[in-house]
Design a protein around this motif. Structure first.
Motif, mmCIF file in Angstrom:
data_model
loop_
_atom_site.group_PDB
_atom_site.id
_atom_site.type_symbol
_atom_site.label_atom_id
_atom_site.label_comp_id
_atom_site.label_asym_id
_atom_site.label_seq_id
_atom_site.Cartn_x
_atom_site.Cartn_y
_atom_site.Cartn_z
ATOM 1 N N SER A 25 -7.824 0.807 3.764
ATOM 2 C CA SER A 25 -6.793 2.054 3.397
ATOM 3 C C SER A 25 -7.404 2.957 2.785
ATOM 4 O O SER A 25 -6.998 4.270 2.545
ATOM 5 C CB SER A 25 -5.792 1.376 2.382
ATOM 6 N N ILE B 3 -8.263 3.019 -0.338
ATOM 7 C CA ILE B 3 -7.372 3.307 -1.862
ATOM 8 C C ILE B 3 -7.987 2.348 -2.793
ATOM 9 O O ILE B 3 -8.107 1.059 -2.504
ATOM 10 C CB ILE B 3 -5.860 2.939 -1.552
ATOM 11 N N ILE C 292 0.831 -1.356 0.095
ATOM 12 C CA ILE C 292 0.075 0.029 -0.012
ATOM 13 C C ILE C 292 0.758 1.367 -0.135
ATOM 14 O O ILE C 292 1.919 1.420 0.754
ATOM 15 C CB ILE C 292 -0.933 0.008 1.245
ATOM 16 N N ASN C 293 0.587 2.122 -1.226
ATOM 17 C CA ASN C 293 1.525 3.387 -1.189
ATOM 18 C C ASN C 293 0.573 4.467 -0.933
ATOM 19 O O ASN C 293 -0.493 4.448 -1.297
ATOM 20 C CB ASN C 293 2.103 3.503 -2.622
ATOM 21 N N LYS C 294 1.000 5.581 -0.091
ATOM 22 C CA LYS C 294 0.211 6.691 0.126
ATOM 23 C C LYS C 294 0.492 7.800 -0.628
ATOM 24 O O LYS C 294 -0.396 8.847 -0.851
ATOM 25 C CB LYS C 294 0.449 7.125 1.599
ATOM 26 N N GLN C 295 1.600 7.986 -1.190
ATOM 27 C CA GLN C 295 2.204 9.051 -1.982
ATOM 28 C C GLN C 295 2.594 8.594 -3.357
ATOM 29 O O GLN C 295 3.772 8.543 -3.296
ATOM 30 C CB GLN C 295 2.924 10.095 -1.214
ATOM 31 N N ASP D 52 -1.530 7.522 -4.073
ATOM 32 C CA ASP D 52 -2.212 6.480 -3.448
ATOM 33 C C ASP D 52 -2.628 5.504 -4.592
ATOM 34 O O ASP D 52 -3.277 5.681 -5.344
ATOM 35 C CB ASP D 52 -3.725 7.165 -3.036
ATOM 36 N N TYR D 53 -1.929 4.309 -3.998
ATOM 37 C CA TYR D 53 -2.133 3.082 -4.937
ATOM 38 C C TYR D 53 -1.913 1.807 -4.208
ATOM 39 O O TYR D 53 -1.157 1.890 -3.391
ATOM 40 C CB TYR D 53 -1.542 3.189 -6.499
ATOM 41 N N ASN E 106 -6.267 10.510 -12.153
ATOM 42 C CA ASN E 106 -6.702 10.954 -11.078
ATOM 43 C C ASN E 106 -6.738 12.734 -11.277
ATOM 44 O O ASN E 106 -7.410 13.186 -10.658
ATOM 45 C CB ASN E 106 -5.545 10.826 -9.881
ATOM 46 N N CYS F 205 -8.034 -2.659 0.324
ATOM 47 C CA CYS F 205 -8.853 -1.440 -0.270
ATOM 48 C C CYS F 205 -9.714 -0.717 0.812
ATOM 49 O O CYS F 205 -9.815 0.579 0.878
ATOM 50 C CB CYS F 205 -9.588 -1.739 -1.546
#
Length: 124
Positions: free
Chosen positions: A41, A43, A7-10, A12-13, A122, A38
């Motif tokens: 998070s 995301i 899980i990546n926040k920056q 978001d994916y 996005n 999903c």
């Protein structure tokens, strides 16, 4: 088949790395784990990387994922980028079925391209 969910926040994916040969039990567990990831998070941009597999995943696997995800999280529209070495193995039907389930999707050759596509999508 084994898999890793990152899980990546920056930006978001969620990145899913498939490894080795596919099997039914692992695919079922992955779908459940991914839906939970999903939800927890919040995301809904996903990159599936199939380049480390001994063979590409069958398009039917993505149909099953789309059905399961849309049934569990119908209020969210998700975006899926599939990274594969063999783009020709994924038929137009794969994309049509995922689109009909409300999933924006594309096929790409690298994780970097997938991230760019998710960011572009996005910002539109």
């Amino acid at each position: 088949m084994t898999y890793e969910i990152e899980i990546n926040k920056q930006p978001d994916y969620i990145f899913v790395n498939y490894i080795n040969q596919a099997n039914l039990a692992a695919r079922k567990t992955l779908t459940h784990d991914l839906i939970v990831s999903c939800k927890d998070s919040e995301i809904f941009n996903i990159i599936f990387d199939t380049t480390e597999m001994n063979h590409p995943m069958s398009p039917i696997d993505f149909f099953a994922f789309a059905d399961a995800f849309c049934g569990a999280r119908p209020q969210h529209r998700i975006k899926v980028a599939i990274v594969t070495r063999k783009l020709e193995t994924f038929t137009v039907l794969t994309r049509i079925v995922m689109n009909c389930n409300g999933i924006a999707n594309t096929l790409l050759n690298s994780k970097e391209q997938a991230i760019r596509w998710l960011l572009k999508d996005n910002n539109e």
